[in-house]
Motif scaffolding. Structure first.
Motif, mmCIF file in Angstrom:
data_model
loop_
_atom_site.group_PDB
_atom_site.id
_atom_site.type_symbol
_atom_site.label_atom_id
_atom_site.label_comp_id
_atom_site.label_asym_id
_atom_site.label_seq_id
_atom_site.Cartn_x
_atom_site.Cartn_y
_atom_site.Cartn_z
ATOM 1 N N ARG A 1 -17.525 -16.531 -0.887
ATOM 2 C CA ARG A 1 -17.165 -15.107 -0.831
ATOM 3 C C ARG A 1 -15.742 -14.932 -1.331
ATOM 4 O O ARG A 1 -14.914 -15.819 -1.145
ATOM 5 N N SER A 2 -15.453 -13.797 -1.977
ATOM 6 C CA SER A 2 -14.067 -13.546 -2.387
ATOM 7 C C SER A 2 -13.726 -12.075 -2.161
ATOM 8 O O SER A 2 -14.601 -11.205 -2.251
ATOM 9 N N LYS A 3 -12.442 -11.855 -1.880
ATOM 10 C CA LYS A 3 -12.001 -10.482 -1.601
ATOM 11 C C LYS A 3 -10.497 -10.382 -1.831
ATOM 12 O O LYS A 3 -9.764 -11.327 -1.544
ATOM 13 N N PHE A 4 -10.042 -9.247 -2.357
ATOM 14 C CA PHE A 4 -8.609 -9.022 -2.553
ATOM 15 C C PHE A 4 -8.123 -7.912 -1.618
ATOM 16 O O PHE A 4 -8.795 -6.893 -1.467
ATOM 17 N N TYR A 5 -6.975 -8.152 -1.004
ATOM 18 C CA TYR A 5 -6.325 -7.160 -0.146
ATOM 19 C C TYR A 5 -5.082 -6.658 -0.878
ATOM 20 O O TYR A 5 -4.246 -7.465 -1.306
ATOM 21 N N LEU A 6 -4.967 -5.337 -1.025
ATOM 22 C CA LEU A 6 -3.824 -4.770 -1.757
ATOM 23 C C LEU A 6 -3.108 -3.734 -0.893
ATOM 24 O O LEU A 6 -3.649 -3.246 0.097
ATOM 25 N N SER A 7 -1.877 -3.419 -1.300
ATOM 26 C CA SER A 7 -1.172 -2.290 -0.670
ATOM 27 C C SER A 7 -0.432 -1.541 -1.763
ATOM 28 O O SER A 7 -0.175 -2.094 -2.839
ATOM 29 N N THR A 8 -0.076 -0.288 -1.484
ATOM 30 C CA THR A 8 0.626 0.510 -2.505
ATOM 31 C C THR A 8 2.037 -0.031 -2.744
ATOM 32 O O THR A 8 2.708 0.387 -3.676
ATOM 33 N N GLU A 9 2.491 -0.995 -1.908
ATOM 34 C CA GLU A 9 3.829 -1.583 -2.084
ATOM 35 C C GLU A 9 3.800 -2.862 -2.933
ATOM 36 O O GLU A 9 4.844 -3.427 -3.235
ATOM 37 N N ASP A 10 2.596 -3.350 -3.318
ATOM 38 C CA ASP A 10 2.509 -4.544 -4.179
ATOM 39 C C ASP A 10 3.160 -4.243 -5.523
ATOM 40 O O ASP A 10 3.073 -3.116 -6.013
ATOM 41 N N ASP A 11 3.724 -5.283 -6.153
ATOM 42 C CA ASP A 11 4.443 -5.083 -7.422
ATOM 43 C C ASP A 11 3.592 -4.368 -8.471
ATOM 44 O O ASP A 11 4.012 -3.374 -9.053
ATOM 45 N N LEU A 12 2.379 -4.879 -8.712
ATOM 46 C CA LEU A 12 1.527 -4.299 -9.762
ATOM 47 C C LEU A 12 1.197 -2.839 -9.449
ATOM 48 O O LEU A 12 1.286 -1.969 -10.320
ATOM 49 N N ASP B 1 -0.689 6.350 -3.333
ATOM 50 C CA ASP B 1 -0.121 6.799 -2.058
ATOM 51 C C ASP B 1 -0.519 8.256 -1.799
ATOM 52 O O ASP B 1 -0.889 8.630 -0.681
ATOM 53 N N ALA B 2 -0.471 9.084 -2.857
ATOM 54 C CA ALA B 2 -0.841 10.505 -2.730
ATOM 55 C C ALA B 2 -2.315 10.642 -2.352
ATOM 56 O O ALA B 2 -2.678 11.450 -1.487
ATOM 57 N N ILE B 3 -3.178 9.804 -2.992
ATOM 58 C CA ILE B 3 -4.625 9.849 -2.680
ATOM 59 C C ILE B 3 -4.847 9.516 -1.207
ATOM 60 O O ILE B 3 -5.608 10.184 -0.497
ATOM 61 N N MET B 4 -4.133 8.484 -0.717
ATOM 62 C CA MET B 4 -4.336 8.036 0.664
ATOM 63 C C MET B 4 -3.847 9.089 1.661
ATOM 64 O O MET B 4 -4.452 9.297 2.710
ATOM 65 N N ARG B 5 -2.761 9.762 1.314
ATOM 66 C CA ARG B 5 -2.267 10.840 2.196
ATOM 67 C C ARG B 5 -3.264 12.001 2.212
ATOM 68 O O ARG B 5 -3.547 12.582 3.259
ATOM 69 N N THR B 6 -3.804 12.325 1.009
ATOM 70 C CA THR B 6 -4.760 13.435 0.895
ATOM 71 C C THR B 6 -5.990 13.181 1.764
ATOM 72 O O THR B 6 -6.484 14.071 2.451
ATOM 73 N N PHE B 7 -6.496 11.945 1.729
ATOM 74 C CA PHE B 7 -7.697 11.621 2.510
ATOM 75 C C PHE B 7 -7.375 11.320 3.975
ATOM 76 O O PHE B 7 -8.268 10.992 4.751
ATOM 77 N N GLY B 8 -6.101 11.394 4.317
ATOM 78 C CA GLY B 8 -5.701 11.180 5.710
ATOM 79 C C GLY B 8 -6.021 9.792 6.226
ATOM 80 O O GLY B 8 -6.563 9.627 7.323
ATOM 81 N N VAL B 9 -5.711 8.769 5.417
ATOM 82 C CA VAL B 9 -5.970 7.387 5.835
ATOM 83 C C VAL B 9 -5.008 7.025 6.971
ATOM 84 O O VAL B 9 -3.793 7.099 6.822
ATOM 85 N N ALA B 10 -5.568 6.644 8.110
ATOM 86 C CA ALA B 10 -4.754 6.376 9.300
ATOM 87 C C ALA B 10 -4.071 5.012 9.202
ATOM 88 O O ALA B 10 -4.448 4.163 8.385
ATOM 89 N N GLU B 11 -3.069 4.813 10.071
ATOM 90 C CA GLU B 11 -2.337 3.532 10.164
ATOM 91 C C GLU B 11 -3.326 2.380 10.369
ATOM 92 O O GLU B 11 -4.185 2.435 11.239
#
Length: 688
Positions: A575-586, A596-606
Motif C-alpha cells: 500500500r502507498s499513500k502521501f500526506y501533504l500540508s499547505t505548508e510543504d515547500d512544493l 488554503d482558501a479552499i480548505m477555509r471555504t469548506f470549513g476543514v476542522a483542526e
C-alpha cells in the motif's frame, strides 16, 4: 562466439544463443534463472533503448545477457551505477557469471591509481560510477603521454538508474579545477555584512520557484554604505557598480544566496568541519563535489568552517556530452516514462515499458492534505504507530535530512501511541483500568512500560555507510524505516528480511570473533535464516505487506514513483499513500494560497484532511511545471556546452595526434607559418 564474429557473423545473428548461454550460466553460478521479462529487458538494452522495469524485477540480472553479448567484440562494455557501493557489489556479484563465461571484469571506484584504472578499463567489462568515468575522460585529456591515458574509445554503456544519472545529474557539468589565490578573509567580512543586511526582508527579493535571491534597490544602497564603512570599495570609484568593484558585487550576491537559499541538513551537511553537498535526488553526500564561482566558499563562511581556496576550471564536460561519446548507449530504471521525450531529444533513446513478472497487487491511496504541517505530522505518527502495532512494515519517505530527523524525534515520544494502542490492542484496556485503580503514578508506569516511543531506523546521508543493511531490514514485521530518498538504493526491501545481507553480517561477525567460516556452518546458518525469514514474511504479508508513506510530494514525479515502487515487488501485496500540508515547500510555492482558501471555504476542522482525485491532479500539475523548468535548465546548459563541445573534441583529437606522432616537424612548420602570417596581418595594413 568470438570465432564466429571474426568470420563476419553479427551480434544480432547470435543473440538467441548468447542470451541462452548467459541465462544458463546465471542459473548455474548464482542459482537465478532470468524470467522471460528479464530477457526482454536485456534485448531492449542491446538495441540501445531504455528498459523501464518496476522495482524488484531484478534489473542487475537483466544486464548480464546484453553485457556478455556486446563484450564479445573485445571493445569493452561500461556498466554505470549511481554509487561506489553498487559498482563494487555488482562487479563482484555478476562478475562470477562473466568469469565463468571467460570474460574479465574491472571496477572503477574512488582512490585508484592510474595503473589500476588502466587494468580496469582494459577488461572486457568495467563497472563504475558516472562521475568516475566522466572525470577519467577529462583527466585523460590533460595527460602529456599517451601511455598514461586510462580509457579506451567509448563503445557501449549500460546505465543503471538511467533517469537519475542522465536527467537529475545532468543539471551540473563535471569540472576539473585547480586552485586560485586565497581570499578567505573577504568571504568572512562579506558574510557578516550580508547576515546583518537580511535582518530586514525589504533589502532583498527571494524567488524560490527560480531559486534566485537578488538585492532590492534599498538593499544595494545599504550594502554600498556598509562596504564603504568597512573600507572595501576601491578608492576613487563612483559606487558599488563601478567596474573596479564588480568582484565585490559578485561576492555579495553569492553570500546572499548562501544565506537565503541554501539550508543546512537539506542542501548540505557539516561533516568533520567540511561543507558536504547533498544530492537532492538521492539524499546522498556528494563526496569531493563543490559549488563553483565562490558559492561554496560563501556557505563555508556562513557556517564558520575553514574556507577552502576558490578554484578555476581546467577542464569540463556535461553529463549529456560525455554519454553522447558512446557509439551505443542504453539504460534501465523503474521510472523513465515521465522523461521519455527528453531521452529521445537529447540521447536518441526510446523508453520501452517491460511488464512485471507477476501482476502488481499494490494499492495507491489518494493523497491526504492537511492545513498545517503540525496536523499532518500528528496524522503520520498515528499511522506509523498503527502499522507498527499491527506488525506491518512501513517505509516513510521524507524530502530532506532535517525533516527525517524531526520525524524521528517525534517518534521517540509516546503521546500519540497510547491512544492508538488502546484502539488496536483490546488487552491494553484491561491493564489500563487495573492500573487506574492503583493510582496515577502506577498508571504512568504501565503506559511507559507498554509503549515508550516507536523503535525505528533513519536512513539519510549521515547513515550513508549502513545504507544497505538498513534497507535490508526494512521488510521485517512492524519495522519502521525513515528514508530521505529511495532512488537507486540497490538493495531490495524483501518482506521477512534479506537472506544475502543476513549471511553477509553473520560472516563478518564470525571473522570479527576470529572464528573460521566453514561451508558446513554456513549452510546450516543459511537454512536457519531461511526458515526464520519464511515465518516473518508470512507475518508481514498477513499484516498487509509493506506500507509506503510519503510525508511530502517531491519536485519530480519520478522520485515519488521510486518511493511507491518499493512496495508490491514480485506480486506481493502493498500500500502507498502521501500526506501533504499547505505548508510543504512544493504546495507553498506553487499552490499554497489557493489550497488554503479552499480548505477555509469548506470549513476543514483542526486535524481533518481533505482527499480527492482533483487534488492529486493539482499536485501533479505543479510537479509537471517544476519538471519542465528543470528540463529547460538542462537544455540551456547543453546549448552552451554544445558550442564548446566541437572545440573540445577538436583539441582533444589534436592532443592525441601529437602524442601518437613520431615526428612533429610538419605540424610545427604549419603552426609557424600561421603565427607569422597572423603577426604580419595584425601589424601591416592590407595591400601594403
Amino acid at each position: 562466439f568470438r570465432d564466429r564474429l571474426a568470420a563476419g557473423e553479427t551480434l544480432d545473428g547470435m543473440l538467441d544463443e548468447v542470451f541462452a548461454v548467459a541465462r544458463e550460466a546465471s542459473r548455474r553460478v548464482l542459482g537465478q534463472r532470468q524470467y522471460d521479462v528479464q530477457l526482454a529487458g536485456g534485448m531492449i538494452l542491446h538495441e540501445g533503448g531504455i528498459a523501464e522495469m518496476r522495482t524488484g524485477e531484478g534489473k542487475t540480472l537483466v544486464a548480464v545477457a546484453p553485457v556478455y553479448l556486446n563484450a564479445l567484440t573485445g571493445k569493452g562494455v561500461h556498466v554505470i551505477t549511481v554509487n561506489d557501493y553498487l559498482a563494487r557489489r555488482d562487479a563482484e556479484w555478476m562478475g562470477r557469471v562473466y568469469r565463468v563465461l571467460g570474460l574479465e571484469v574491472g571496477v572503477i571506484v574512488n582512490g585508484l591509481s592510474d595503473g589500476q584504472r588502466q587494468a580496469a578499463y582494459a577488461a572486457d567489462i568495467t563497472y563504475g560510477t558516472n562521475n568516475e568515468f566522466g572525470f577519467d575522460y577529462l583527466r585523460d585529456n590533460l595527460k602529456y603521454d599517451r601511455r598514461e591515458m586510462v580509457q579506451r574509445p567509448h563503445h557501449f554503456a549500460i546505465v543503471d538508474e538511467v533517469d537519475s544519472i542522465l536527467i537529475d545529474e545532468a543539471r551540473t557539468p563535471l569540472i576539473i579545477s585547480g586552485p586560485t589565490e586565497d581570499r578567505s578573509e573577504l568571504y568572512v567580512v562579506i558574510d557578516r555584512l550580508v547576515k546583518e543586511l537580511i535582518q530586514d526582508k525589504a533589502t532583498y527579493d527571494l524567488d524560490e520557484k527560480q531559486r534566485q535571491a537578488l538585492l532590492s534597490e534599498m538593499g544595494s544602497e545599504r550594502v554600498e554604505e556598509m562596504l564603504s564603512e568597512a573600507g572595501l570599495l576601491a578608492p576613487d570609484t563612483t559606487g558599488l557598480y563601478d567596474p573596479l568593484n564588480i568582484s565585490l558585487v559578485h561576492h555579495v550576491n553569492q553570500a546572499l544566496r548562501a544565506n537565503t537559499l541554501y539550508q543546512r541538513d537539506k542542501d548540505y551537511i557539516l561533516r568533520a568541519g567540511e561543507v558536504m553537498l547533498i544530492d537532492e535526488f538521492t539524499g546522498r553526500m556528494m563526496q569531493g563535489r563543490r559549488l563553483s564561482e565562490g558559492l561554496h566558499q560563501a556557505i563555508e563562511a556562513k557556517e564558520g568552517v575553514k574556507i577552502q581556496p576558490e578554484n578555476q576550471t581546467l577542464a569540463s564536460v556535461t553529463i549529456q556530452n560525455y554519454f553522447r561519446l558512446y557509439k551505443k548507449l542504453s539504460g534501465m530504471t523503474g521510472t523513465a516514462a515521465t522523461e521519455a521525450q527528453e531521452f529521445m531529444d537529447i540521447y536518441k533513446m526510446e523508453v520501452l515499458e517491460v511488464p512485471t513478472n507477476r501482476p502488481v497487487q499494490r494499492t495507491d491511496d489518494d493523497d491526504e492534505v492537511y492545513r498545517t504541517a503540525r496536523e499532518k505530522n500528528n496524522a503520520i505518527c498515528r499511522l506509523i504507530a498503527e502499522c507498527h502495532l499491527r506488525g506491518q512494515p512501513i517505509l516513510v519517505g521524507t524530502v530532506s535530512i532535517e525533516k527525517s530527523e524531526q520525524l524521528s524525534e517525534m517518534l521517540k515520544t509516546y503521546e500519540y501511541i497510547v491512544e492508538v494502542a488502546r484502539t488496536l490492542k483490546p488487552e491494553f484496556e484491561g491493564r489500563d483500568k487495573e492500573a487506574k485503580k492503583v493510582g496515577d503514578a502506577a498508571y504512568d508506569i504501565v503506559l511507559e512500560t507498554k509503549l515508550r516511543g516507536i523503535p525505528h531506523n533513519v536512513l539519510n546521508a549521515r547513515q550513508h555507510e549502513q545504507e544497505a543493511y538498513i534497507v535490508a531490514e526494512a521488510g521485517l514485521p512492524g519495522a519502521v524505516t525513515i528514508a530521505t530518498n529511495m532512488a537507486g538504493r540497490g538493495t531490495d526491501i524483501q518482506l521477512g528480511g534479506n537472506l544475502e545481507m543476513r549471511m553477509q553480517r553473520w560472516r563478518q561477525d564470525q571473522r570479527n570473533q576470529g572464528l573460521e567460516v566453514t561451508p558446513e556452518a554456513a549452510a546450516a546458518r543459511e537454512a536457519e535464516f531461511k526458515a526464520d525469514i519464511e515465518v516473518r514474511k508470512a507475518e508481514a504479508l498477513a499484516a498487509g505487506g509493506l506500507f509506503v508513506l510519503g510525508t511530502e510530494r517531491h519536485e519530480s514525479r519520478r522520485i515519488d514513483n521510486q518511493l511507491r515502487g518499493r512496495t508490491g515487488r514480485q506480486g506481493d501485496p502493498g500500500r502507498s499513500k502521501f500526506y501533504l500540508s499547505t505548508e510543504d515547500d512544493l504546495m507553498r510555492i506553487f499552490a499554497g494560497d489557493r489550497l488554503d482558501a479552499i480548505m477555509r471555504t469548506f470549513g476543514v476542522a483542526e486535524g481533518e484532511a481533505i482527499s480527492h482525485r482533483m487534488l492529486n491532479k493539482a499536485v501533479e500539475t505543479s510537479q509537471k511545471r517544476v519538471e519542465q523548468r528543470n528540463y529547460e535548465i538542462r537544455k540551456n546548459l547543453l546549448k552552451y556546452d554544445d558550442v564548446v563541445n566541437d572545440q573540445r573534441k577538436a583539441i582533444f583529437e589534436q592532443r592525441q595526434e601529437f602524442m601518437d606522432s613520431e615526428d612533429l616537424s610538419e605540424l610545427v612548420t604549419d603552426f609557424r607559418r600561421d603565427v607569422v602570417s597572423d603577426l604580419v596581418e595584425r601589424h601591416m595594413p592590407p595591400n601594403a
